[in-house]
Design an enzyme around this catalytic site. Structure first.
Site, mmCIF file in Angstrom:
data_model
loop_
_atom_site.group_PDB
_atom_site.id
_atom_site.type_symbol
_atom_site.label_atom_id
_atom_site.label_comp_id
_atom_site.label_asym_id
_atom_site.label_seq_id
_atom_site.Cartn_x
_atom_site.Cartn_y
_atom_site.Cartn_z
ATOM 1 N N CYS A 56 73.923 29.235 58.037
ATOM 2 C CA CYS A 56 72.928 29.259 59.111
ATOM 3 C C CYS A 56 72.182 30.586 59.158
ATOM 4 O O CYS A 56 72.704 31.624 58.758
ATOM 5 C CB CYS A 56 73.618 29.048 60.440
ATOM 6 N N ARG B 61 69.611 30.852 52.074
ATOM 7 C CA ARG B 61 71.009 30.887 52.485
ATOM 8 C C ARG B 61 71.648 29.504 52.469
ATOM 9 O O ARG B 61 72.870 29.387 52.517
ATOM 10 C CB ARG B 61 71.107 31.462 53.906
ATOM 11 N N TRP C 197 73.374 24.937 58.848
ATOM 12 C CA TRP C 197 74.203 24.383 57.771
ATOM 13 C C TRP C 197 75.377 23.727 58.488
ATOM 14 O O TRP C 197 76.217 24.406 59.068
ATOM 15 C CB TRP C 197 74.662 25.514 56.851
ATOM 16 N N ASN D 41 75.008 31.275 64.969
ATOM 17 C CA ASN D 41 75.711 31.222 63.671
ATOM 18 C C ASN D 41 77.179 31.473 63.954
ATOM 19 O O ASN D 41 77.511 32.354 64.745
ATOM 20 C CB ASN D 41 75.237 32.341 62.737
ATOM 21 N N GLY D 42 78.054 30.739 63.261
ATOM 22 C CA GLY D 42 79.493 30.954 63.460
ATOM 23 C C GLY D 42 80.137 29.706 64.035
ATOM 24 O O GLY D 42 79.533 28.629 64.045
ATOM 25 N N GLU E 112 82.686 31.715 34.598
ATOM 26 C CA GLU E 112 81.404 31.933 35.267
ATOM 27 C C GLU E 112 80.333 30.974 34.727
ATOM 28 O O GLU E 112 79.535 30.427 35.493
ATOM 29 C CB GLU E 112 80.982 33.404 35.084
ATOM 30 N N LYS F 104 78.266 28.266 36.984
ATOM 31 C CA LYS F 104 76.793 28.249 37.070
ATOM 32 C C LYS F 104 76.273 26.846 36.797
ATOM 33 O O LYS F 104 75.408 26.341 37.501
ATOM 34 C CB LYS F 104 76.149 29.212 36.061
ATOM 35 N N GLU G 211 77.076 24.473 39.722
ATOM 36 C CA GLU G 211 76.356 24.797 40.959
ATOM 37 C C GLU G 211 74.931 24.272 40.974
ATOM 38 O O GLU G 211 74.481 23.723 41.962
ATOM 39 C CB GLU G 211 76.277 26.321 41.134
ATOM 40 N N HIS H 123 97.094 22.923 25.409
ATOM 41 C CA HIS H 123 98.134 22.584 26.393
ATOM 42 C C HIS H 123 97.679 21.494 27.360
ATOM 43 O O HIS H 123 98.281 21.310 28.416
ATOM 44 C CB HIS H 123 98.545 23.847 27.157
ATOM 45 N N LYS I 11 74.180 30.606 50.459
ATOM 46 C CA LYS I 11 74.198 31.906 49.793
ATOM 47 C C LYS I 11 75.318 32.777 50.322
ATOM 48 O O LYS I 11 75.983 33.472 49.573
ATOM 49 C CB LYS I 11 72.843 32.606 50.006
HETATM 50 O O1 M6R Z 1 78.553 37.001 48.622
HETATM 51 P P1 M6R Z 1 79.780 36.831 47.793
HETATM 52 O O2 M6R Z 1 79.684 37.546 46.491
HETATM 53 O O3 M6R Z 1 81.030 37.230 48.527
HETATM 54 O O4 M6R Z 1 79.901 35.294 47.513
HETATM 55 C C1 M6R Z 1 81.015 34.744 46.893
HETATM 56 C C2 M6R Z 1 80.730 33.331 46.442
HETATM 57 O O5 M6R Z 1 80.468 32.514 47.549
HETATM 58 C C3 M6R Z 1 79.544 33.283 45.485
HETATM 59 O O6 M6R Z 1 79.738 34.108 44.390
HETATM 60 C C4 M6R Z 1 79.278 31.853 45.014
HETATM 61 O O7 M6R Z 1 80.307 31.422 44.170
HETATM 62 C C5 M6R Z 1 77.910 31.790 44.365
HETATM 63 N N1 M6R Z 1 77.229 30.607 44.766
HETATM 64 C C6 M6R Z 1 77.968 31.905 42.889
HETATM 65 O O8 M6R Z 1 76.794 31.612 42.235
#
Ligand code: M6R
Length: 610
Positions: free
Chosen positions: A2, A27, A76, A102-103, A483, A487, A490, A506, A605
């Site tokens: 949010c 975000r 959100w 927010n929260g 990673e 990516k 996501e 394994h 985000k």
């Molecule tokens: O802001 P942060 O680095 O703490 O965020 C951690 C994860 O939420 C963040 O890296 C998330 O996995 C991203 N969407 C990766 O692309």
């Protein structure tokens, strides 16, 4: 997640609110709304809310909507589905008080029952709606007093902005566990959960701490604690230019941020390599040489991509500085009653500096006596402020939800820290110089790798229809494989798993078929031949293989279906160059599939809920 924006001043309020909400889009959100106070005629708040994008909200806003102050929100969903009713702002019974939040209000059920008994009619399923009703129950002509009284009953986390139709130009905000920042303008004031929402209007900001409440009008602000005790806070100047949060000719923020990496990595190391002494300088650690020399173990708290950076850093620290190191998933660590040893140094890595899992895990180990250093991008973020010291990565604003440039900047900080710690231990001056020079050469290495753009796009066009991918690497390239898989998942929504290449036999090798491509990361170090054996095992079972390998590695090139070369370098530094093709591959697959690359579905985000 949010986002909040509030504005009071001479500009057209709807424009500032809509522009602010557009800046907050990155975000992640599913609905949005604004409340604008009417300045002529009967005092009234005009509320416009929609499900979906800001463009849809803008469409609903009448062109001639007047008003000189207001608040806006991107939601959100957590409590209650994605509906217009559940979107913020929420109103009290009279419709005169509007709140964006927010929260999560944890005691919302109890409060709702009490308020319903008093005759309040709820219009949404949200936890937030208890706030305007509660404020209203205390309102006697002064919004700040009513908010302060209501806050005494709220349990949970909040960043809120509140307006009252009868108090033109006034916005009251409060923070507890969810960021809120005041933007101090010239004859205008803003309130937002994120600097990006207001950087177009002012670069003078005040970060609120938990427990603080702000009262703003266009010419004034005052800050107090929850018991109305006045507080004096300093104004910070942010150095971001507007260009830093615009796409500047790229189709997506993600593409822009991938291509910014040579500069962002250079910024992360700027002024921090001491070539004369073959070491690194990290100013904000707040630790003496003696304290650093006494560190026997390093532990890293993080989530998602930041966890992958922490894992890479841990491998490096062990290998180069000979310090046992381990990266911990924040969401697991906090709830497992972690053991905190006296001689361990902790890091928390977070781009946003607001990730709830990382923040709470940090607080938990701090409670047990740990010294925690932050590695953050967002200046003034909660983790940056609550950690015991730390290092900013200086990536500049990262707008795409999928993290790219922040990752390589986080890596840079771990490489600097490793150099520092290794030189305090067994690393010779000569070896230190080699390491420092190799680090200084990383921006150029990444720049050269970016030249593979078109080649990687062509490979993505060949494979984007696949339903499953495996990402495989060994040693320090194992976290990079994780990673790469993250990516792809996501932003393209293609299922992908990262594994240590040695672990394939394994179990995961059962997945191999002509429909399941494997992405290998092949170094030219002591693990090269073992990785080649793993590739052969997959080829023997009919699995297509794409490899990111070192220029001139003809053996790998001859074996695989597609090969992406990176410049030859000190193998310890391949995480920087080898992650770039994985970022681009994910980007181009998502592009082929027509995905919403910068704001992928279901993601946010900055993940401020547990
Ligand atoms: O802001 P942060 O680095 O703490 O965020 C951690 C994860 O939420 C963040 O890296 C998330 O996995 C991203 N969407 C990766 O692309």
């Amino acid at each position: 997640m949010c986002g909040i924006i509030g504005y009071t001043g001479p500009r057209k309020t709807t424009n500032v609110l809509l522009e602010g909400l557009r800046r907050l889009e990155y975000r992640g959100y599913d609905s949005a709304g604004i409340a604008v106070g009417r300045i002529s005629g009967e005092p009234r708040l005009q509320i416009i809310k929609t499900v979906g994008k800001i463009a849809a909200l803008q469409h609903e806003v009448p062109k001639d909507l007047e008003g000189a102050w207001g608040i806006g929100h991107t939601r959100w969903a957590t409590h209650g589905g994605v509906t217009r009713e559940n979107a913020h702002p929420h109103l009290d019974q009279s419709g005169k008080i509007a709140v964006v939040h927010n929260g999560i209000i944890e005691n919302h059920r109890t409060l709702r029952i009490l308020l319903e008994k008093k005759g309040c009619k709820f219009r949404s399923e949200t936890d937030t709606e208890v706030i305007p009703h509660l404020i209203s129950s205390y309102y006697e002509g002064d919004l700040l007093e009513a908010v302060l009284a209501a806050l005494q009953h709220l349990e949970g986390t909040y960043g809120i902005a509140v307006v009252h139709a009868d108090e033109p130009g006034r916005i009251v905000g409060a923070r507890n566990g969810s960021p809120l920042i005041i933007g101090v303008g010239n004859g205008e004031m803003l309130l937002a959960s994120d600097i990006t929402a207001m950087v177009a209007y002012t670069n003078r900001v005040i970060y609120l701490n938990d427990g603080e409440v702000v009262d703003i009008t266009k010419d004034n602000y005052s800050i107090c604690d929850r018991h109305a005790k006045k507080l004096d806070k300093k104004i910070d100047e942010v150095s971001w230019a507007l260009g830093a949060i615009e796409k500047t000719g790229f189709m997506h923020y993600m593409e822009k941020e991938i291509f910014e990496q040579p500069e962002s990595i250079a910024r992360a190391m700027s002024g921090r390599i001491d070539l004369e002494n073959a070491t690194a300088k990290l100013g904000g650690l707040n630790l003496t040489k003696r304290q650093l020399a006494d560190v026997k173990r390093v532990r890293v708290i993080a989530a998602g991509t930041s966890w992958h950076a922490g894992m890479t850093g841990s491998y490096l620290l062990e290998q180069v500085a000979r310090i046992p190191a381990q990266a911990e998933l924040a969401s697991e660590l906090r709830h497992r009653n972690p053991v905190v040893e006296n001689d361990s140094l902790w890091f928390v890595v977070s781009q946003s500096g607001e990730t709830a899992d990382s923040l709470y895990a940090m607080r938990e180990v701090q409670r047990k006596g740990a010294t925690v250093l932050g590695i953050c991008n967002v200046v003034g973020s909660t983790i940056a402020r609550e950690s015991d010291g730390g290092v900013y990565v200086h990536s500049g604003p990262e707008i795409a939800v999928a993290s790219t440039k922040a990752f390589t900047s986080q890596l840079t900080v771990f490489y600097l820290f490793t150099l520092l710690m290794a030189r305090m231990r067994d690393m010779s001056r000569e070896e230190g110089t080699r390491f420092a020079n190799a680090l200084a050469a990383v921006p150029e290495m990444v720049k050269e790798t970016l030249n593979q753009r078109d080649h990687i796009q062509a490979i993505a066009k060949k494979y984007y229809r696949a339903k499953d991918f495996l990402y495989l690497g060994r040693g320090i390239l194992y976290p990079i494989a994780l990673e790469g898989a993250l990516k792809l998942k996501e932003i393209s929504y293609i299922h992908a798993e990262g594994y240590s290449a040695g672990e394939m036999k394994h179990g995961p090798i059962a997945l191999i078929s002509p429909d399941v491509p494997s992405f290998f990361l092949v170094s030219d170090d002591y693990l090269h031949d073992k990785t080649i054996s793993n590739i052969r095992e997959i080829k023997a079972r009919g699995g297509p293989v794409i490899a990111v390998g070192v220029e001139g590695d003809t053996e790998t090139q001859a074996l695989v279906d597609d090969f992406i070369p990176v410049p030859k370098a000190d193998p310890r530094f391949y995480p920087f160059s080898m992650v770039v093709p994985l970022q681009l591959f994910a980007y181009f697959c998502a592009l082929e599939l027509g995905r919403d690359i910068d704001q992928p579905r279901n993601l946010a985000k900055s993940v401020t809920v547990e």
